[in-house]
Design a protein around this motif. Structure first.
Motif, PDB file in Angstrom:
ATOM      1  N   LEU A   1       0.834  -1.205   0.000  1.00  0.00           N
ATOM      2  CA  LEU A   1       0.000   0.000   0.000  1.00  0.00           C
ATOM      3  C   LEU A   1       0.871   1.258   0.000  1.00  0.00           C
ATOM      4  CD1 LEU A   1      -2.711   1.404   0.123  1.00  0.00           C
ATOM      5  CD2 LEU A   1      -2.617   1.234   2.620  1.00  0.00           C
ATOM      6  N   ALA A   2       1.899   1.231   0.822  1.00  0.00           N
ATOM      7  CA  ALA A   2       2.783   2.389   0.883  1.00  0.00           C
ATOM      8  C   ALA A   2       3.395   2.668  -0.478  1.00  0.00           C
ATOM      9  CB  ALA A   2       3.882   2.156   1.921  1.00  0.00           C
ATOM     10  N   GLU A   3       3.864   1.622  -1.121  1.00  0.00           N
ATOM     11  CA  GLU A   3       4.509   1.812  -2.411  1.00  0.00           C
ATOM     12  C   GLU A   3       3.511   2.323  -3.450  1.00  0.00           C
ATOM     13  OE1 GLU A   3       7.551  -0.628  -5.378  1.00  0.00           O
ATOM     14  OE2 GLU A   3       6.392  -1.678  -3.842  1.00  0.00           O
ATOM     15  N   ARG A   4       2.332   1.724  -3.463  1.00  0.00           N
ATOM     16  CA  ARG A   4       1.327   2.132  -4.453  1.00  0.00           C
ATOM     17  C   ARG A   4       0.876   3.567  -4.227  1.00  0.00           C
ATOM     18  NH1 ARG A   4      -3.217  -2.385  -5.134  1.00  0.00           N
ATOM     19  NH2 ARG A   4      -3.987  -0.808  -6.593  1.00  0.00           N
ATOM     20  N   ALA A   5       0.948   4.031  -3.000  1.00  0.00           N
ATOM     21  CA  ALA A   5       0.509   5.404  -2.722  1.00  0.00           C
ATOM     22  C   ALA A   5       1.689   6.382  -2.743  1.00  0.00           C
ATOM     23  CB  ALA A   5      -0.197   5.469  -1.376  1.00  0.00           C
ATOM     24  N   GLY A   6       2.879   5.838  -2.938  1.00  0.00           N
ATOM     25  CA  GLY A   6       4.044   6.724  -2.972  1.00  0.00           C
ATOM     26  C   GLY A   6       4.405   7.291  -1.623  1.00  0.00           C
ATOM     27  N   THR A   7       4.200   6.486  -0.589  1.00  0.00           N
ATOM     28  CA  THR A   7       4.562   6.956   0.748  1.00  0.00           C
ATOM     29  C   THR A   7       5.322   5.849   1.467  1.00  0.00           C
ATOM     30  OG1 THR A   7       3.687   7.934   2.784  1.00  0.00           O
ATOM     31  CG2 THR A   7       2.329   6.272   1.712  1.00  0.00           C
ATOM     32  N   THR A   8       5.381   5.913   2.784  1.00  0.00           N
ATOM     33  CA  THR A   8       6.171   4.932   3.529  1.00  0.00           C
ATOM     34  C   THR A   8       5.306   4.179   4.536  1.00  0.00           C
ATOM     35  OG1 THR A   8       6.733   6.408   5.359  1.00  0.00           O
ATOM     36  CG2 THR A   8       8.142   6.499   3.397  1.00  0.00           C
ATOM     37  N   THR A   9       5.815   3.055   4.969  1.00  0.00           N
ATOM     38  CA  THR A   9       5.088   2.278   5.974  1.00  0.00           C
ATOM     39  C   THR A   9       4.991   3.062   7.285  1.00  0.00           C
ATOM     40  OG1 THR A   9       7.110   1.199   6.741  1.00  0.00           O
ATOM     41  CG2 THR A   9       5.901   0.117   4.969  1.00  0.00           C
ATOM     42  N   ARG A  10       6.035   3.800   7.568  1.00  0.00           N
ATOM     43  CA  ARG A  10       6.026   4.610   8.789  1.00  0.00           C
ATOM     44  C   ARG A  10       4.858   5.585   8.795  1.00  0.00           C
ATOM     45  NH1 ARG A  10       5.174   6.297  12.792  1.00  0.00           N
ATOM     46  NH2 ARG A  10       6.449   7.306  14.380  1.00  0.00           N
TER      47      ARG A  10
ATOM     48  N   GLY B   1     -10.137   0.185  -1.278  1.00  0.00           N
ATOM     49  CA  GLY B   1     -10.802   1.335  -0.651  1.00  0.00           C
ATOM     50  C   GLY B   1      -9.829   2.121   0.207  1.00  0.00           C
ATOM     51  N   ASP B   2      -8.982   1.393   0.916  1.00  0.00           N
ATOM     52  CA  ASP B   2      -7.988   2.073   1.743  1.00  0.00           C
ATOM     53  C   ASP B   2      -7.024   2.880   0.876  1.00  0.00           C
ATOM     54  OD1 ASP B   2      -8.881   1.141   4.257  1.00  0.00           O
ATOM     55  OD2 ASP B   2      -7.972  -0.813   3.860  1.00  0.00           O
ATOM     56  N   LEU B   3      -6.715   2.326  -0.278  1.00  0.00           N
ATOM     57  CA  LEU B   3      -5.835   3.061  -1.202  1.00  0.00           C
ATOM     58  C   LEU B   3      -6.486   4.377  -1.604  1.00  0.00           C
ATOM     59  CD1 LEU B   3      -3.351   3.348  -2.958  1.00  0.00           C
ATOM     60  CD2 LEU B   3      -4.488   1.971  -4.707  1.00  0.00           C
ATOM     61  N   ARG B   4      -7.773   4.347  -1.859  1.00  0.00           N
ATOM     62  CA  ARG B   4      -8.476   5.589  -2.219  1.00  0.00           C
ATOM     63  C   ARG B   4      -8.435   6.592  -1.073  1.00  0.00           C
ATOM     64  NH1 ARG B   4     -14.226   5.356  -4.231  1.00  0.00           N
ATOM     65  NH2 ARG B   4     -13.689   7.546  -4.600  1.00  0.00           N
ATOM     66  N   LEU B   5      -8.695   6.093   0.126  1.00  0.00           N
ATOM     67  CA  LEU B   5      -8.649   6.983   1.288  1.00  0.00           C
ATOM     68  C   LEU B   5      -7.265   7.617   1.402  1.00  0.00           C
ATOM     69  CD1 LEU B   5     -10.495   4.865   4.030  1.00  0.00           C
ATOM     70  CD2 LEU B   5     -11.427   6.560   2.453  1.00  0.00           C
ATOM     71  N   LEU B   6      -6.267   6.765   1.238  1.00  0.00           N
ATOM     72  CA  LEU B   6      -4.897   7.239   1.366  1.00  0.00           C
ATOM     73  C   LEU B   6      -4.557   8.265   0.292  1.00  0.00           C
ATOM     74  CD1 LEU B   6      -2.212   7.152   2.717  1.00  0.00           C
ATOM     75  CD2 LEU B   6      -1.696   5.009   1.526  1.00  0.00           C
ATOM     76  N   GLN B   7      -5.023   8.004  -0.921  1.00  0.00           N
ATOM     77  CA  GLN B   7      -4.772   8.969  -1.994  1.00  0.00           C
ATOM     78  C   GLN B   7      -5.435  10.305  -1.691  1.00  0.00           C
ATOM     79  OE1 GLN B   7      -6.243   6.520  -5.165  1.00  0.00           O
ATOM     80  NE2 GLN B   7      -4.181   5.862  -5.813  1.00  0.00           N
ATOM     81  N   GLN B   8      -6.624  10.228  -1.107  1.00  0.00           N
ATOM     82  CA  GLN B   8      -7.292  11.471  -0.725  1.00  0.00           C
ATOM     83  C   GLN B   8      -6.457  12.242   0.296  1.00  0.00           C
ATOM     84  OE1 GLN B   8     -10.982  12.999  -1.217  1.00  0.00           O
ATOM     85  NE2 GLN B   8      -9.273  14.369  -0.916  1.00  0.00           N
ATOM     86  N   ILE B   9      -5.960  11.512   1.266  1.00  0.00           N
ATOM     87  CA  ILE B   9      -5.133  12.157   2.290  1.00  0.00           C
ATOM     88  C   ILE B   9      -3.900  12.798   1.668  1.00  0.00           C
ATOM     89  CG2 ILE B   9      -3.720  11.753   4.345  1.00  0.00           C
ATOM     90  CD1 ILE B   9      -5.599   9.408   5.041  1.00  0.00           C
ATOM     91  N   ARG B  10      -3.222  12.042   0.829  1.00  0.00           N
ATOM     92  CA  ARG B  10      -1.971  12.547   0.243  1.00  0.00           C
ATOM     93  C   ARG B  10      -2.214  13.777  -0.628  1.00  0.00           C
ATOM     94  NH1 ARG B  10       1.811  11.292   3.382  1.00  0.00           N
ATOM     95  NH2 ARG B  10       3.244  12.038   1.800  1.00  0.00           N
ATOM     96  N   THR B  11      -3.295  13.746  -1.379  1.00  0.00           N
ATOM     97  CA  THR B  11      -3.613  14.893  -2.237  1.00  0.00           C
ATOM     98  C   THR B  11      -3.774  16.154  -1.395  1.00  0.00           C
ATOM     99  OG1 THR B  11      -4.721  13.488  -3.859  1.00  0.00           O
ATOM    100  CG2 THR B  11      -5.297  15.836  -3.850  1.00  0.00           C
ATOM    101  N   LEU B  12      -4.540  16.026  -0.323  1.00  0.00           N
ATOM    102  CA  LEU B  12      -4.773  17.196   0.521  1.00  0.00           C
ATOM    103  C   LEU B  12      -3.483  17.619   1.220  1.00  0.00           C
ATOM    104  CD1 LEU B  12      -8.248  16.187   1.977  1.00  0.00           C
ATOM    105  CD2 LEU B  12      -7.745  17.896   0.223  1.00  0.00           C
ATOM    106  N   GLN B  13      -2.701  16.640   1.644  1.00  0.00           N
ATOM    107  CA  GLN B  13      -1.421  16.953   2.274  1.00  0.00           C
ATOM    108  C   GLN B  13      -0.527  17.737   1.321  1.00  0.00           C
ATOM    109  OE1 GLN B  13      -1.081  16.452   5.746  1.00  0.00           O
ATOM    110  NE2 GLN B  13       0.433  14.814   5.574  1.00  0.00           N
ATOM    111  N   ASP B  14      -0.544  17.317   0.066  1.00  0.00           N
ATOM    112  CA  ASP B  14       0.266  18.022  -0.928  1.00  0.00           C
ATOM    113  C   ASP B  14      -0.197  19.475  -1.075  1.00  0.00           C
ATOM    114  OD1 ASP B  14       1.713  15.750  -1.313  1.00  0.00           O
ATOM    115  OD2 ASP B  14       0.739  15.172  -3.180  1.00  0.00           O
TER     116      ASP B  14
END
Lengths: 136, 136
Positions: free
Chosen positions: B6-15, B41-54
């Motif tokens: 999941l981390a890799e697919r979202a471009g983030t880290t396990t941490r 679904g979790d990937l979508r949630l994570l992508q949403q988070i990352r987009t807003l973080q960016d």
DNA sequence: CCTTGCCTTGACGTCGGCGTCAAGGAATAC
DNA sequence: GTATTCCTTGACGCCGACGTCAAGGCAAGG
């Protein structure tokens, strides 16, 4: 004058002044009893630091200005190193402002879109319902 | 899928994912062996988070969007709480951009003035020397 | 003498969003 | 068996500019 008076006159705290001293930015002479002792020149240095801090300069970025004043120049920005900091800061500000404006535009677009979709999806909502109605 | 994928697919880290879970933002199911288990679904949630973080949103500000998606809405910003965050962020951005522009203008003025004074004070400098010469 | 109010140093806390290391369990490859 | 690579929790580090508390010294007023 002692640390409390300088802090008050500069509109800051004694903790801040001790911090500046620990960073080597604003060292203090010492009275016989060990108390820090400052003069009017120190007040000017401190005012220079606070002015730049208010502009968002990092503490380290104020150092050339302080050094410049301490070297006897009429103003903190009378030295090339200070001018270089000014220019670097202008570039940083331009870059940052550009990024923020871009983000602002994008968020604005997203808000407008989301509001549209919300009103379109609301049955009997404020927007006129076209042929795209959710539940026929 | 497991946390590394999941981390890799979202471009983030396990941490980062464990951090989000610790904040209650992105809890994970567990496999029999105790490993975290995620789905699309979790990937979508994570992508949403990352987009807003960016965009510079705080983590807490992404929560309404995540909750909205998790509640089954088509997009993270399909809920009033998300729109409120958008609007608040726009206001913040406008205020911040305004401040930065003001600072930029002031720094620009200071730089111009300091450059002028520098060239005027320099003997034989690039600027014409008027009647104000330092050492006659 | 005692209190008050300034001063001293030292050291830990704050905030956000993780990075990084440590010690050990689990699944797979050979 | 063992080597590798993933996973687990826990805990400390980082950054900047201080805030805040602790324990104690020094000077002045009553």
């Amino acid at each position: 004058m002692r640390i409390g008076e300088l802090a008050e006159r500069a509109g800051t705290t004694t903790r801040t002044l001790r911090y500046y001293e620990s960073r080597g930015l604003l060292p203090a002479r010492r009275a016989e009893n060990g108390y820090r002792s400052y003069d009017e020149g120190d007040l000017r240095l401190l005012q220079q630091i606070r002015t730049l801090q208010d502009f968002g300069f990092d503490l380290e970025e104020t150092r050339p200005f302080v050094d410049c004043l301490r070297a006897g120049h009429p103003a903190g920005d009378s030295c090339p190193a200070s001018l270089a900091v000014y220019r670097r800061k202008l570039d940083e500000l331009d870059a940052l402002i550009g990024q923020l404006r871009s983000v602002r535009a994008e968020v604005g677009v997203q808000l407008a879109r989301a509001e549209l979709e919300a009103s379109a999806g609301l049955p009997g909502g404020p927007a006129p319902r076209c042929e795209l109605g959710g539940q026929p």
